[in-house]
Structures are given as C-alpha cells and as structure tokens.
Design a protein around this motif. Structure first.
Motif, PDB file in Angstrom:
ATOM      1  N   ILE A   1       0.853  -1.188   0.000  1.00  0.00           N
ATOM      2  CA  ILE A   1       0.000   0.000   0.000  1.00  0.00           C
ATOM      3  C   ILE A   1       0.892   1.243   0.000  1.00  0.00           C
ATOM      4  N   GLU A   2       0.714   2.086  -1.003  1.00  0.00           N
ATOM      5  CA  GLU A   2       1.578   3.275  -1.110  1.00  0.00           C
ATOM      6  C   GLU A   2       0.805   4.582  -1.125  1.00  0.00           C
ATOM      7  N   ASN A   3      -0.488   4.519  -1.434  1.00  0.00           N
ATOM      8  CA  ASN A   3      -1.260   5.771  -1.509  1.00  0.00           C
ATOM      9  C   ASN A   3      -2.393   5.739  -0.494  1.00  0.00           C
ATOM     10  N   PHE A   4      -2.556   6.860   0.190  1.00  0.00           N
ATOM     11  CA  PHE A   4      -3.620   6.967   1.206  1.00  0.00           C
ATOM     12  C   PHE A   4      -4.366   8.268   0.947  1.00  0.00           C
ATOM     13  N   VAL A   5      -5.581   8.164   0.424  1.00  0.00           N
ATOM     14  CA  VAL A   5      -6.349   9.374   0.106  1.00  0.00           C
ATOM     15  C   VAL A   5      -7.585   9.410   0.994  1.00  0.00           C
ATOM     16  N   LYS A   6      -7.818  10.564   1.642  1.00  0.00           N
ATOM     17  CA  LYS A   6      -8.982  10.676   2.519  1.00  0.00           C
ATOM     18  C   LYS A   6     -10.125  11.320   1.726  1.00  0.00           C
ATOM     19  N   GLU A   7     -11.281  10.632   1.714  1.00  0.00           N
ATOM     20  CA  GLU A   7     -12.477  11.203   1.071  1.00  0.00           C
ATOM     21  C   GLU A   7     -13.561  11.247   2.122  1.00  0.00           C
ATOM     22  N   ASN A   8     -13.856  12.407   2.629  1.00  0.00           N
ATOM     23  CA  ASN A   8     -14.800  12.573   3.757  1.00  0.00           C
ATOM     24  C   ASN A   8     -14.346  11.707   4.933  1.00  0.00           C
ATOM     25  N   ASP A   9     -15.190  10.755   5.352  1.00  0.00           N
ATOM     26  CA  ASP A   9     -14.758   9.937   6.490  1.00  0.00           C
ATOM     27  C   ASP A   9     -14.252   8.567   6.047  1.00  0.00           C
ATOM     28  N   GLU A  10     -13.784   8.467   4.804  1.00  0.00           N
ATOM     29  CA  GLU A  10     -13.266   7.183   4.315  1.00  0.00           C
ATOM     30  C   GLU A  10     -11.868   7.359   3.723  1.00  0.00           C
ATOM     31  N   TRP A  11     -11.125   6.239   3.730  1.00  0.00           N
ATOM     32  CA  TRP A  11      -9.800   6.216   3.096  1.00  0.00           C
ATOM     33  C   TRP A  11      -9.864   5.391   1.823  1.00  0.00           C
ATOM     34  N   ILE A  12      -9.144   5.852   0.792  1.00  0.00           N
ATOM     35  CA  ILE A  12      -8.924   4.990  -0.370  1.00  0.00           C
ATOM     36  C   ILE A  12      -7.439   4.627  -0.305  1.00  0.00           C
ATOM     37  N   LEU A  13      -7.170   3.358  -0.092  1.00  0.00           N
ATOM     38  CA  LEU A  13      -5.789   2.874  -0.022  1.00  0.00           C
ATOM     39  C   LEU A  13      -5.491   2.168  -1.337  1.00  0.00           C
ATOM     40  N   SER A  14      -4.301   2.392  -1.874  1.00  0.00           N
ATOM     41  CA  SER A  14      -3.993   1.683  -3.124  1.00  0.00           C
ATOM     42  C   SER A  14      -2.499   1.432  -3.263  1.00  0.00           C
ATOM     43  N   ASP A  15      -2.149   0.521  -4.186  1.00  0.00           N
ATOM     44  CA  ASP A  15      -0.729   0.267  -4.455  1.00  0.00           C
ATOM     45  C   ASP A  15      -0.212   1.345  -5.416  1.00  0.00           C
ATOM     46  N   LYS A  16       1.063   1.254  -5.755  1.00  0.00           N
ATOM     47  CA  LYS A  16       1.723   2.312  -6.531  1.00  0.00           C
ATOM     48  C   LYS A  16       0.978   2.643  -7.820  1.00  0.00           C
ATOM     49  N   GLU A  17       0.592   1.599  -8.568  1.00  0.00           N
ATOM     50  CA  GLU A  17      -0.030   1.834  -9.883  1.00  0.00           C
ATOM     51  C   GLU A  17      -1.546   1.939  -9.819  1.00  0.00           C
ATOM     52  N   ASN A  18      -2.102   1.935  -8.617  1.00  0.00           N
ATOM     53  CA  ASN A  18      -3.557   1.944  -8.428  1.00  0.00           C
ATOM     54  C   ASN A  18      -4.241   0.735  -9.064  1.00  0.00           C
ATOM     55  N   ASN A  19      -3.506  -0.388  -9.117  1.00  0.00           N
ATOM     56  CA  ASN A  19      -4.115  -1.617  -9.641  1.00  0.00           C
ATOM     57  C   ASN A  19      -4.958  -2.298  -8.577  1.00  0.00           C
ATOM     58  N   PHE A  20      -4.608  -2.024  -7.334  1.00  0.00           N
ATOM     59  CA  PHE A  20      -5.297  -2.651  -6.199  1.00  0.00           C
ATOM     60  C   PHE A  20      -5.762  -1.538  -5.276  1.00  0.00           C
ATOM     61  N   SER A  21      -7.046  -1.525  -4.932  1.00  0.00           N
ATOM     62  CA  SER A  21      -7.477  -0.459  -4.018  1.00  0.00           C
ATOM     63  C   SER A  21      -8.521  -0.945  -3.015  1.00  0.00           C
ATOM     64  N   ILE A  22      -8.550  -0.235  -1.898  1.00  0.00           N
ATOM     65  CA  ILE A  22      -9.457  -0.587  -0.794  1.00  0.00           C
ATOM     66  C   ILE A  22     -10.164   0.687  -0.342  1.00  0.00           C
ATOM     67  N   ARG A  23     -11.458   0.585  -0.134  1.00  0.00           N
ATOM     68  CA  ARG A  23     -12.199   1.691   0.491  1.00  0.00           C
ATOM     69  C   ARG A  23     -12.464   1.269   1.930  1.00  0.00           C
ATOM     70  N   THR A  24     -12.047   2.093   2.891  1.00  0.00           N
ATOM     71  CA  THR A  24     -12.145   1.678   4.286  1.00  0.00           C
ATOM     72  C   THR A  24     -12.392   2.872   5.204  1.00  0.00           C
ATOM     73  N   LYS A  25     -12.980   2.604   6.376  1.00  0.00           N
ATOM     74  CA  LYS A  25     -13.246   3.712   7.300  1.00  0.00           C
ATOM     75  C   LYS A  25     -12.123   3.892   8.313  1.00  0.00           C
ATOM     76  N   LEU A  26     -11.519   2.761   8.711  1.00  0.00           N
ATOM     77  CA  LEU A  26     -10.473   2.836   9.734  1.00  0.00           C
ATOM     78  C   LEU A  26      -9.221   2.105   9.262  1.00  0.00           C
ATOM     79  N   VAL A  27      -8.092   2.793   9.309  1.00  0.00           N
ATOM     80  CA  VAL A  27      -6.813   2.180   8.949  1.00  0.00           C
ATOM     81  C   VAL A  27      -6.025   1.914  10.229  1.00  0.00           C
ATOM     82  N   VAL A  28      -5.576   0.661  10.389  1.00  0.00           N
ATOM     83  CA  VAL A  28      -4.640   0.353  11.475  1.00  0.00           C
ATOM     84  C   VAL A  28      -3.293   0.146  10.790  1.00  0.00           C
ATOM     85  N   ALA A  29      -2.383   1.090  10.973  1.00  0.00           N
ATOM     86  CA  ALA A  29      -1.068   0.989  10.329  1.00  0.00           C
ATOM     87  C   ALA A  29      -0.144   0.182  11.237  1.00  0.00           C
TER      88      ALA A  29
END
Ligand SMILES: Cc1cc2nc3c(=O)[nH]c(=O)nc-3n(C[C@H](O)[C@H](O)[C@H](O)COP(=O)(O)OP(=O)(O)OC[C@H]3O[C@@H](n4cnc5c(N)ncnc54)[C@H](O)[C@@H]3O)c2cc1C
Length: 410
Positions: free
Chosen positions: A133-161
């Motif tokens: 996971i290399e990208n962390f974008v906050k959209e309102n109360d959600e995170w969009i997490l994705s890999d470098k090329e945005n081939n894989f992405s997750i929409r989530t409310k809480l991130v535990v790093a």
C-alpha cells in the motif's frame, strides 16, 4: 475495489494481533501485507514474557501450541556480561519450570508465519498478500488505499497501520519523524557452531568496553544455531562514524573471550540490518480514521530492544478500543482512548528503560552492580524479579539502590 470497514496494513506480530483481537470480538477485518508468508524480518528473535502473555489473551492454548513447534526453544533468562567481563545470570523466574517457559526464541520467519496462519485460519479475517500500500487518500470519512499503480485499491473507514519501522503511513499521515536519538541501528547474522550456548535458552547481552554504549548479543536458537547481533543508538553511530558491521566482525574475531567461542563458527546467509524506532519519547498514536501499532508507532523498548511484545500489546489494545467505539465513528476524539490505553500500559517501562540506557554510559557502575550481584543472592533475586515486576525495576533509578549495592553484606 475491495470495501472493508477496517483495514490493517502489515501482517507482522502487531498486525496479526490486531486482526485476531478484533475477530475474537466478532468484528470482520481486512489485513494486507506487501510480502507473501513465510517472510523474514531482521530481529534478535527473542520472544519475551509479554509475547507469551499476549498470546494467552488471544487464545489460552496458543503458548502451548507455540512451544511444541520444532523451530521454537524455551528461554528461561538473560546473561549480562559487564564491561569488566563478569557475567551475571538472571533467570526470568525464581524457579525453572520447563513445562511453562517464561519466554521463547524462534526465528521470525517461523514465529511470524505461525501467527500469520492463526490469523489466516479465522473466518472473520480476510487477507491479501503481495500488495504494497503506497497511496492513502482521505475522502470525507473514508480512506482509499492503493498500491503504486492503483491496480489494487481498498475503500475503508479505519486504517490500522502496523507496517513496521519504515511505515509509510506513519510518516505521511501520522507525522512520525525519524529522530536519531530515539532510533537504534541493529545488525543480525545467523551462525552455526558457536560454543557454549546456554542449554536453558538464556539470552546473552554483552556490554564490552570496546563497544559501549552499543551492545552485542548471542541468542541460542533451535538446531544449535545462534542469532548474533549488535545494536547502537543512531545518533551515536552517526556522531562517531561507526561502521557497525566492522565492529561486529571485530568483536567476533578479536575479543579475547568471544573469539574462542566463534573459533569454529560459520556465518549462515549474511549479516543484515534494520532500524529500531525507540519508544523513548511519547508520540500521538492515532488521528481521524487511523491508529498506529507497534514499530509504526515507534514503541521499541530503549534498553532491551524488545518490540515484538509491545507491538502485540498495541494490537490487543487496538482491538479492545475499536470494538468499544459506538456507531462506527472513528474520529480523533474516540480513538484518543487508544493512545491512553497503550501508554498507560507501556509508558512506565519505556520511561524506565530510557533511564536505564544511562547505565551503559557509566561502565564502572555497571561493573559494580554485576560484581555485587554475583556475590549476593538477595541482589540477584531482586534483579531477577525486575523482569517480572516493574516496581522492582524502578529500583534501578533510585540512588538508594546503588548505595545498598555498595554496602550490602555478602
Ligand atoms: C536487529 C533487530 C533486533 C531486534 N531484536 C528483537 C528481539 O530480540 N525481541 C523483540 O521483541 N524485538 C526485537 N526487535 C524489534 C522487533 O523486530 C520489532 O519491534 C517488531 O518486528 C515489530 O512488529 P510490527 O508488527 O510492528 O512490525 P513488523 O514485524 O516489521 O511487520 C510489519 C509488516 O508490514 C509489512 N509492510 C510494510 N510496509 C507495508 C506496506 N506499505 N504495505 C503492506 N505491507 C507492508 C511488512 O511486510 C511486515 O510484514 C529487533 C529489531 C531489530 C531491527
């Protein structure tokens, strides 16, 4: 895109404990790791009493199950070698109990894989490996997490790093900056043929005068192997321009006692290095929609270098706090309880260990404590209890302790 209410980044001890702690409470979680398991982690491989106790909290049977793994050996104590060469053997408990060892030693490739498999077997834990996971974008109360090329992405409310010492999330979102005086550099090599390894799995910490304020360790492993390494605070490494690898080899080849023990030893693989973010300073461990666990939150003990147990305690606390949050509102205010809970448990000993770091600055004091303890059963027992009982460890920062050491009758 995968949608998951809670996402754990990193499946090391901190991440797996968080996932298991949540799942135990009936909460579904997604865990992602850049590696495919089994994967290695540069470490001393010593699993302290805190690891054993946390495993027990996750599942009563886990410590027993771990103890019968062929790659795991029990550890019953620690041997300190003072700058004057005197050895102080301190058992973790007063009585040796082979049925119920207080600690273990296991290569991380084996221990982490064992714990990962416990998490993977749980029906409420979904796992994705081989995804960084290399990208962390906050959209309102959600995170969009994705890999470098945005081939894989997750929409989530809480991130535990829980993505370790080089956590990208902790740096970019959590604001954790690397400060050399709160960071340690460590090297580790696996050796076969090291002589006189302790048969009760005592780990050895050598504070040789040639290498102070750094330390050298030998930890016995299964199959006659040993984990051998060195650690030193990064500000001192930089200031004195120390080449740690050279120093480690120098001790092995030239130290009068060590060179005899390594005479027929062979380095397996190569010497590898990694950072240890120390918990010698309190930092925020949460914010809107996120928590930092383990090394990502810089929580390694500044005296002992222990980080696995602390990461697992964070994971346990994360599960407890998240499960208590009402209406799934993971804001800064609600998550603040995590910082409080982690520091309530860990800060007294982190703070104490920070003070104990000072002891190695005074080799004469170190020599004195070790000399006296070798001659006094009471003092040996006090030091032995210090590993189990924090109040006793507190004696080390009390000047009266040293006066008693000086004047105690043998
Ligand atoms: C030389 C050395 C010796 C040590 N000795 C000991 C010891 O004997 N005993 C002890 O208790 N502690 C020791 N430690 C400390 C211990 O290794 C750490 O504290 C411990 O590994 C922390 O666990 P963690 O789960 O927080 O992180 P880690 O174990 O580092 O796990 C992090 C995980 O996150 C994954 N990851 C990282 N970035 C990403 C990303 N962007 N996307 C997806 N996944 C990602 C990684 O692949 C990894 O699996 C030592 C450390 C060093 C360097």
């Amino acid at each position: 895109m995968i949608v998951s209410e809670i996402t754990v980044i990193g499946a090391g001890p901190g991440g797996c404990t968080t996932a298991l702690s949540l799942a135990m409470k009936g909460i579904r979680v997604l865990m992602v790791d850049q590696a495919s398991f089994p994967r290695d982690k540069v470490c001393g491989d010593a699993l302290s009493g805190k690891v054993v106790l946390t495993l027990k909290r996750l599942n009563e049977d886990f410590p027993k199950e771990l103890s019968i793994e062929p790659s795991v050996i029990p550890s019953h104590g620690v041997s300190f070698v003072a700058p004057n060469g005197k050895v102080l053997n301190v058992p973790f408990r007063r009585e040796l109990d082979p049925e119920n060892p207080p600690g273990f030693i296991a290569k991380r490739i084996d221990f982490d894989n064992w714990l990962f498999n416990k998490a993977a077997a749980h029906p409420l834990i979904n796992i994705e490996t081989g995804v960084r996971i290399e990208n962390f974008v906050k959209e309102n109360d959600e995170w969009i997490l994705s890999d470098k090329e945005n081939n894989f992405s997750i929409r989530t409310k809480l991130v535990v790093a829980a993505d370790g010492a080089h956590s990208r999330f902790a740096k970019e979102v959590g604001g954790v900056v690397m400060e050399e005086e709160h960071y340690c550099a460590g090297l580790r090599g696996y050796y076969s043929g090291v002589k006189d390894l302790d048969e009760n799995g005592f780990i050895e910490l050598h504070f040789t005068k040639e290498f102070l304020p750094g330390y050298f360790w030998i930890f016995p492993l299964a199959n006659g192997l040993a984990n051998v390494g060195v650690g030193m605070r990064s500000d001192i490494v930089s200031k004195k321009k120390i080449n740690l690898r050279k120093e480690m080899i120098n001790l092995i080849e030239n130290h009068p006692v060590l060179k005899k023990r390594f005479k027929d030893a062979t380095l397996i693989d190569s010497i590898k290095g990694y950072g240890l973010p120390l918990g010698s300073k309190k930092r925020p461990l949460s914010g809107d929609g996120f928590l930092l666990v383990g090394d990502a939150g810089a929580l390694i003990d500044p005296f002992t270098g222990e980080g696995i147990g602390n990461a697992m305690i964070c994971g346990l606390k994360a599960g407890e706090i998240i499960s208590g949050i009402k209406n799934n509102i993971y804001n800064k205010e609600a998550l603040m309880a995590y910082d409080e809970s982690v520091y309530k448990r860990l800060w007294p000993e982190l703070n104490l260990s920070k003070k104990m770091q000072e002891l190695v600055k005074y080799p004469w004091l170190f020599n004195l404590v070790v000399n006296r303890a070798n001659n006094s059963k009471t003092l040996r027992e006090t030091i032995s209890c210090m590993f189990e009982d924090l109040d006793l460890r507190g004696r080390l920062k009390d000047p009266m302790f040293y006066l008693k050491v000086l004047f105690e009758r043998k």
